[in-house]
Design an enzyme around this catalytic site. Structure first.
Site, PDB file in Angstrom:
ATOM      1  N   LYS A 209      -2.284   6.221  -4.255  1.00 56.40           N
ATOM      2  CA  LYS A 209      -3.396   7.295  -4.132  1.00 56.40           C
ATOM      3  C   LYS A 209      -3.298   8.401  -4.475  1.00 56.40           C
ATOM      4  O   LYS A 209      -2.024   9.052  -4.526  1.00 56.40           O
ATOM      5  CB  LYS A 209      -3.806   7.186  -2.466  1.00 56.40           C
ATOM      6  CG  LYS A 209      -3.616   5.988  -1.744  1.00 56.40           C
ATOM      7  CD  LYS A 209      -3.718   5.949  -0.390  1.00 56.40           C
ATOM      8  CE  LYS A 209      -3.657   4.936   0.351  1.00 56.40           C
ATOM      9  NZ  LYS A 209      -2.260   4.474   1.016  1.00 56.40           N
TER      10      LYS A 209
ATOM     11  N   HIS B   1      -7.378   9.888  -2.195  1.00 54.06           N
ATOM     12  CA  HIS B   1      -6.857   9.725  -0.821  1.00 54.06           C
ATOM     13  C   HIS B   1      -7.844  10.118   0.137  1.00 54.06           C
ATOM     14  O   HIS B   1      -7.793   9.421   1.306  1.00 54.06           O
ATOM     15  CB  HIS B   1      -5.493  10.337  -0.752  1.00 54.06           C
ATOM     16  CG  HIS B   1      -4.627   9.827   0.410  1.00 54.06           C
ATOM     17  ND1 HIS B   1      -3.241   9.507   0.220  1.00 54.06           N
ATOM     18  CD2 HIS B   1      -4.901   9.639   1.662  1.00 54.06           C
ATOM     19  CE1 HIS B   1      -2.653   8.969   1.168  1.00 54.06           C
ATOM     20  NE2 HIS B   1      -3.799   8.834   2.064  1.00 54.06           N
TER      21      HIS B   1
ATOM     22  N   ASP C  51       0.966  -1.251  -0.043  1.00 55.00           N
ATOM     23  CA  ASP C  51      -0.131   0.074   0.002  1.00 55.00           C
ATOM     24  C   ASP C  51       0.657   1.102   0.232  1.00 55.00           C
ATOM     25  O   ASP C  51       1.613   1.515   0.732  1.00 55.00           O
ATOM     26  CB  ASP C  51      -0.931   0.219   1.162  1.00 55.00           C
ATOM     27  CG  ASP C  51      -1.857   0.995   1.199  1.00 55.00           C
ATOM     28  OD1 ASP C  51      -2.777   1.062   0.446  1.00 55.00           O
ATOM     29  OD2 ASP C  51      -1.594   2.070   1.937  1.00 55.00           O
TER      30      ASP C  51
HETATM   31  P1  NDP Z   1       0.023   0.623  11.844  1.00 55.86           P
HETATM   32  O1  NDP Z   1      -1.257   1.031  12.742  1.00 55.86           O
HETATM   33  O2  NDP Z   1       0.444  -0.590  11.059  1.00 55.86           O
HETATM   34  O3  NDP Z   1       1.253   0.791  13.059  1.00 55.86           O
HETATM   35  C1  NDP Z   1       2.534   0.992  12.666  1.00 55.86           C
HETATM   36  C2  NDP Z   1       3.137   1.112  13.870  1.00 55.86           C
HETATM   37  O4  NDP Z   1       3.345  -0.157  14.759  1.00 55.86           O
HETATM   38  C3  NDP Z   1       4.767   1.409  13.604  1.00 55.86           C
HETATM   39  O5  NDP Z   1       5.218   2.308  14.793  1.00 55.86           O
HETATM   40  C4  NDP Z   1       5.459  -0.102  13.611  1.00 55.86           C
HETATM   41  O6  NDP Z   1       7.014   0.085  14.066  1.00 55.86           O
HETATM   42  C5  NDP Z   1       4.895  -0.713  14.699  1.00 55.86           C
HETATM   43  N1  NDP Z   1       4.450  -2.107  14.582  1.00 55.86           N
HETATM   44  C6  NDP Z   1       4.205  -2.765  13.542  1.00 55.86           C
HETATM   45  N2  NDP Z   1       4.000  -4.159  13.676  1.00 55.86           N
HETATM   46  C7  NDP Z   1       4.610  -4.365  14.938  1.00 55.86           C
HETATM   47  C8  NDP Z   1       4.819  -5.531  15.966  1.00 55.86           C
HETATM   48  N3  NDP Z   1       4.463  -6.834  15.332  1.00 55.86           N
HETATM   49  N4  NDP Z   1       4.958  -5.176  17.106  1.00 55.86           N
HETATM   50  C9  NDP Z   1       5.134  -4.009  17.563  1.00 55.86           C
HETATM   51  N5  NDP Z   1       5.150  -2.955  16.812  1.00 55.86           N
HETATM   52  C10 NDP Z   1       4.512  -2.882  15.655  1.00 55.86           C
HETATM   53  O7  NDP Z   1       0.460   2.111  11.138  1.00 55.86           O
HETATM   54  P2  NDP Z   1       0.137   3.032   9.909  1.00 55.86           P
HETATM   55  O8  NDP Z   1      -0.815   4.070  10.761  1.00 55.86           O
HETATM   56  O9  NDP Z   1       1.183   3.445   9.350  1.00 55.86           O
HETATM   57  O10 NDP Z   1      -0.973   2.345   9.298  1.00 55.86           O
HETATM   58  C11 NDP Z   1      -0.824   1.073   8.543  1.00 55.86           C
HETATM   59  C12 NDP Z   1      -0.892   1.730   6.714  1.00 55.86           C
HETATM   60  O11 NDP Z   1      -2.169   2.119   6.492  1.00 55.86           O
HETATM   61  C13 NDP Z   1       0.004   2.956   6.534  1.00 55.86           C
HETATM   62  O12 NDP Z   1       1.314   2.411   6.514  1.00 55.86           O
HETATM   63  C14 NDP Z   1      -0.482   3.419   5.181  1.00 55.86           C
HETATM   64  O13 NDP Z   1      -0.132   2.375   4.226  1.00 55.86           O
HETATM   65  C15 NDP Z   1      -1.947   3.246   5.570  1.00 55.86           C
HETATM   66  N6  NDP Z   1      -2.702   4.527   5.932  1.00 55.86           N
HETATM   67  C16 NDP Z   1      -3.590   5.087   5.193  1.00 55.86           C
HETATM   68  C17 NDP Z   1      -4.044   6.361   5.487  1.00 55.86           C
HETATM   69  C18 NDP Z   1      -4.976   7.045   4.272  1.00 55.86           C
HETATM   70  O14 NDP Z   1      -5.355   7.933   4.712  1.00 55.86           O
HETATM   71  N7  NDP Z   1      -5.573   6.085   3.347  1.00 55.86           N
HETATM   72  C19 NDP Z   1      -3.717   7.047   6.613  1.00 55.86           C
HETATM   73  C20 NDP Z   1      -2.922   6.231   7.572  1.00 55.86           C
HETATM   74  C21 NDP Z   1      -2.385   4.945   7.062  1.00 55.86           C
HETATM   75  P3  NDP Z   1       8.179   0.045  13.084  1.00 55.86           P
HETATM   76  O15 NDP Z   1       7.828   0.240  11.684  1.00 55.86           O
HETATM   77  O16 NDP Z   1       8.998   0.656  13.490  1.00 55.86           O
HETATM   78  O17 NDP Z   1       8.449  -1.460  13.146  1.00 55.86           O
END
Ligand code: NDP
Length: 283
Positions: free
Chosen positions: A78, A111, A44
């Protein structure tokens, strides 16, 4: 990995790798290529994440090292809010596929909806953006088209004038924030819901209720959240740049959350939300 099937028959792998806040450069290349090598078939992306060149490099590296073809990967991007309208969306699409180094996208999303707070003619502006997406879809440049952050009233207005119905709505969805009204509307109209921030951008991971349920299944809270999203019929997009977490978030087939535990999580009070409201945002 299992697939969801979109209304136009396109298969979409059931867990996608998020890339928001994935630093551009080597970090993004490594995260995306590692994900593909460990089994992800869905990435994504978005122009506004400012890392599409590196995500594209990660895709090429991952496909090559895993011995896969482009058609075996599902790639979403997006169109950002500054690029709304027919002409700008057309240009934004070309920039995105150029940056990603791809000649087609599997899914392209609006988006955020243009909203009434910012635009008197918000319906028309969304319709014009959509017209460009429909044209790219009909020309075979995009295999499926959809929206993100749309509420039911944004979708209703868009669908009134649309030739091709939106196939996906990507919204914030995690324990403590289920957006029931929009999810129900989408399910009634055969629109697949994708969950952004399935871990609440990490805020879910220390939640006491989730910690105690996860303990029962011997899984991590992140795995519980991903599995819970899937069992609600929604497609999770967990983001991580950490190799072990990338693997962990895909490894959710070994347990099933019971109906009682689903009900407990579904009943959680509001928590961990971004606070973003599509009718109120001014970006
Ligand atoms: P998530 O809810 O997926 O959380 C990500 C965070 O959790 C990061 O800090 C990551 O750390 C940590 N994490 C991930 N897996 C684990 C694990 N197994 N154990 C412990 N910590 C973990 O985050 P997002 O808010 O990024 O949402 C996911 C995706 O959704 C985005 O990346 C994007 O692609 C999409 N999105 C779309 C939006 C929209 O408007 N359409 C808005 C927001 C997000 P680390 O990376 O350091 O490992």
């Amino acid at each position: 990995m299992k697939n969801f099937r979109l209304i136009n028959g396109t298969e979409i792998p059931a867990i996608g790798l998020g890339t928001w806040q994935t630093p551009d450069g080597e970090t993004a290349v490594k995260a995306v290529s590692h994900a593909i090598k460990c089994g992800y078939r869905h990435v994504d992306a978005a122009a506004v994440y400012d890392n599409e060149k590196s995500v594209g490099e990660g895709i090429r590296k991952g496909l090559q090292e895993a011995g896969l073809k482009r058609e075996e990967l599902f790639v979403t991007s997006k169109v950002w809010n500054t690029e709304r309208g027919y002409d700008r969306t057309m240009r934004a699409f070309e920039k995105t596929v150029g940056d990603l180094g791809l000649n087609y996208l599997d899914l392209y999303l609006i988006h955020w909806p243009a909203n009434a707070k910012q635009f008197a003619d918000w319906q028309k502006l969304n319709a014009e953006t959509w017209r460009a997406m429909e044209e790219l879809y009909k020309a075979g440049r995009i295999r499926s088209i959809g929206v993100s952050n749309f509420y039911a009233h944004h979708l209703e207005a868009l669908m009134q004038g649309a030739e091709v119905m939106p196939m996906v709505n990507q919204i914030e969805f995690h324990p403590g924030f289920m957006q029931k009204e929009v999810v129900d509307f989408c399910h009634q109209h055969d629109i697949l819901v994708e969950a952004w921030s399935p871990l609440g951008t990490g805020k879910m991971l220390s939640n006491e209720t989730l910690l105690s349920v996860a303990d029962k299944y011997g899984c991590s809270v992140a795995q519980l959240c991903v599995r819970w999203v899937l069992q609600n019929g929604v497609l999770p997009l967990p983001k991580s740049i950490t190799p072990s977490r990338i693997e962990e978030n895909l490894d959710v087939d070994g347990f099933t959350i019971s109906d009682a535990d689903m009900a407990t999580i579904n009943a959680m009070e509001y928590c961990g939300g971004s606070g973003l409201n599509a009718d109120e945002v001014d970006f």
